[in-house]
Design a protein around this motif. Structure first.
Motif, PDB file in Angstrom:
ATOM      1  N   LEU A  17      27.020  61.565  -1.124  1.00  0.00           N
ATOM      2  CA  LEU A  17      27.757  60.674  -2.011  1.00  0.00           C
ATOM      3  C   LEU A  17      27.495  59.219  -1.644  1.00  0.00           C
ATOM      4  O   LEU A  17      27.417  58.870  -0.465  1.00  0.00           O
ATOM      5  CB  LEU A  17      29.270  60.935  -1.892  1.00  0.00           C
ATOM      6  CG  LEU A  17      29.744  62.377  -2.078  1.00  0.00           C
ATOM      7  CD1 LEU A  17      31.252  62.444  -1.869  1.00  0.00           C
ATOM      8  CD2 LEU A  17      29.371  62.909  -3.448  1.00  0.00           C
ATOM      9  N   CYS A  18      27.412  58.388  -2.666  1.00  0.00           N
ATOM     10  CA  CYS A  18      27.262  56.953  -2.436  1.00  0.00           C
ATOM     11  C   CYS A  18      28.558  56.403  -1.835  1.00  0.00           C
ATOM     12  O   CYS A  18      29.647  56.674  -2.334  1.00  0.00           O
ATOM     13  CB  CYS A  18      26.954  56.260  -3.773  1.00  0.00           C
ATOM     14  SG  CYS A  18      26.976  54.462  -3.667  1.00  0.00           S
ATOM     15  N   ASP A  19      28.421  55.602  -0.763  1.00  0.00           N
ATOM     16  CA  ASP A  19      29.599  55.015  -0.115  1.00  0.00           C
ATOM     17  C   ASP A  19      30.257  53.945  -0.980  1.00  0.00           C
ATOM     18  O   ASP A  19      31.376  53.530  -0.709  1.00  0.00           O
ATOM     19  CB  ASP A  19      29.204  54.354   1.207  1.00  0.00           C
ATOM     20  CG  ASP A  19      28.966  55.385   2.299  1.00  0.00           C
ATOM     21  OD1 ASP A  19      28.015  56.168   2.161  1.00  0.00           O
ATOM     22  OD2 ASP A  19      29.746  55.413   3.258  1.00  0.00           O
ATOM     23  N   PHE A  20      29.536  53.501  -2.002  1.00  0.00           N
ATOM     24  CA  PHE A  20      30.004  52.341  -2.758  1.00  0.00           C
ATOM     25  C   PHE A  20      30.589  52.694  -4.124  1.00  0.00           C
ATOM     26  O   PHE A  20      31.268  51.865  -4.730  1.00  0.00           O
ATOM     27  CB  PHE A  20      28.871  51.333  -2.897  1.00  0.00           C
ATOM     28  CG  PHE A  20      28.379  50.848  -1.554  1.00  0.00           C
ATOM     29  CD1 PHE A  20      28.939  49.722  -0.977  1.00  0.00           C
ATOM     30  CD2 PHE A  20      27.413  51.539  -0.860  1.00  0.00           C
ATOM     31  CE1 PHE A  20      28.519  49.282   0.275  1.00  0.00           C
ATOM     32  CE2 PHE A  20      26.988  51.120   0.390  1.00  0.00           C
ATOM     33  CZ  PHE A  20      27.543  49.990   0.956  1.00  0.00           C
ATOM     34  N   CYS A  21      30.312  53.901  -4.623  1.00  0.00           N
ATOM     35  CA  CYS A  21      30.901  54.313  -5.901  1.00  0.00           C
ATOM     36  C   CYS A  21      31.350  55.773  -5.889  1.00  0.00           C
ATOM     37  O   CYS A  21      32.012  56.230  -6.815  1.00  0.00           O
ATOM     38  CB  CYS A  21      29.936  54.068  -7.055  1.00  0.00           C
ATOM     39  SG  CYS A  21      28.484  55.157  -7.027  1.00  0.00           S
ATOM     40  N   GLY A  22      30.982  56.513  -4.847  1.00  0.00           N
ATOM     41  CA  GLY A  22      31.358  57.927  -4.780  1.00  0.00           C
ATOM     42  C   GLY A  22      30.478  58.816  -5.630  1.00  0.00           C
ATOM     43  O   GLY A  22      30.725  60.009  -5.749  1.00  0.00           O
ATOM     44  N   ILE A  40      23.676  54.261  -0.145  1.00  0.00           N
ATOM     45  CA  ILE A  40      23.916  53.407  -1.309  1.00  0.00           C
ATOM     46  C   ILE A  40      23.014  53.919  -2.433  1.00  0.00           C
ATOM     47  O   ILE A  40      21.831  54.192  -2.210  1.00  0.00           O
ATOM     48  CB  ILE A  40      23.683  51.905  -1.006  1.00  0.00           C
ATOM     49  CG1 ILE A  40      24.059  51.067  -2.231  1.00  0.00           C
ATOM     50  CG2 ILE A  40      22.247  51.626  -0.558  1.00  0.00           C
ATOM     51  CD1 ILE A  40      24.225  49.575  -1.928  1.00  0.00           C
ATOM     52  N   CYS A  41      23.591  54.072  -3.631  1.00  0.00           N
ATOM     53  CA  CYS A  41      22.819  54.602  -4.748  1.00  0.00           C
ATOM     54  C   CYS A  41      22.096  53.464  -5.474  1.00  0.00           C
ATOM     55  O   CYS A  41      22.408  52.287  -5.283  1.00  0.00           O
ATOM     56  CB  CYS A  41      23.724  55.373  -5.704  1.00  0.00           C
ATOM     57  SG  CYS A  41      24.760  54.341  -6.755  1.00  0.00           S
ATOM     58  N   GLY A  42      21.135  53.843  -6.306  1.00  0.00           N
ATOM     59  CA  GLY A  42      20.341  52.864  -7.027  1.00  0.00           C
ATOM     60  C   GLY A  42      21.171  51.968  -7.927  1.00  0.00           C
ATOM     61  O   GLY A  42      20.863  50.784  -8.079  1.00  0.00           O
ATOM     62  N   ALA A  43      22.233  52.518  -8.521  1.00  0.00           N
ATOM     63  CA  ALA A  43      23.065  51.734  -9.427  1.00  0.00           C
ATOM     64  C   ALA A  43      23.849  50.662  -8.659  1.00  0.00           C
ATOM     65  O   ALA A  43      23.909  49.504  -9.075  1.00  0.00           O
ATOM     66  CB  ALA A  43      24.026  52.643 -10.180  1.00  0.00           C
ATOM     67  N   CYS A  44      24.437  51.044  -7.521  1.00  0.00           N
ATOM     68  CA  CYS A  44      25.184  50.078  -6.709  1.00  0.00           C
ATOM     69  C   CYS A  44      24.238  49.045  -6.107  1.00  0.00           C
ATOM     70  O   CYS A  44      24.559  47.866  -6.026  1.00  0.00           O
ATOM     71  CB  CYS A  44      25.944  50.790  -5.603  1.00  0.00           C
ATOM     72  SG  CYS A  44      27.342  51.754  -6.202  1.00  0.00           S
ATOM     73  N   LEU A  45      23.062  49.510  -5.704  1.00  0.00           N
ATOM     74  CA  LEU A  45      22.089  48.605  -5.107  1.00  0.00           C
ATOM     75  C   LEU A  45      21.634  47.562  -6.122  1.00  0.00           C
ATOM     76  O   LEU A  45      21.462  46.391  -5.798  1.00  0.00           O
ATOM     77  CB  LEU A  45      20.900  49.412  -4.584  1.00  0.00           C
ATOM     78  CG  LEU A  45      19.842  48.628  -3.815  1.00  0.00           C
ATOM     79  CD1 LEU A  45      20.463  47.900  -2.632  1.00  0.00           C
ATOM     80  CD2 LEU A  45      18.745  49.568  -3.340  1.00  0.00           C
TER      81      LEU A  45
HETATM   82 ZN   LIG Z   1      26.817  53.933  -5.898  1.00  0.00          ZN
END
Ligand SMILES: [Zn+2]
Ligand SMILES: [Zn+2]
Length: 112
Positions: A17-22, A40-45
């Motif tokens: 899971l992304c730490d920044f959006c779950g 960190i996922c591509g969208a949050c990045l």
């Molecule tokens: Zn994310």
């Protein structure tokens, strides 16, 4: 981060899971790993890179600890409104460079 209770010896993509959006790691949502299994996922990045690197914003609390490198730094950083996790500028740059180099990610750095 890992989904709570996941089997570390048999982790599936949905356990990451992304730490920044779950958000869950999928073929369409690439992830970059930091220290201690942080992700960190591509969208949050994309959002973090646009705000901190392109626009020069800083949304982190003073004395923050970066969720990716675990360090407290004086530099600008992005604080996720969804989870409150923070990514420092250095990690944002490093992650963006890594993801942009990976042809499978189809991820590109956002422009101004
Ligand atoms: Zn994310
Ligand atoms: Zn960092």
């Amino acid at each position: 981060m890992r989904r709570e209770g996941c089997d570390e010896n048999n982790a599936q993509m949905t356990d990451f899971l992304c730490d920044f959006c779950g958000g869950t790691w999928t073929e369409d949502l690439p992830m970059v790993e930091g220290h201690k299994g942080s992700l960190i996922c591509g969208a949050c990045l994309r959002e973090a890179y646009r705000r901190v690197v392109v626009l020069g914003e800083n949304s982190a609390d003073e004395g923050y600890a970066c969720a990716l490198c675990l360090l407290t730094k004086p530099e600008a950083a992005w604080r996720s409104p969804a989870t409150g996790s923070t990514a420092c500028r250095w990690c944002i740059n490093r992650s963006a460079t890594m993801l942009a180099k990976d042809p499978d990610s189809r991820w590109t750095k956002p422009e101004a």
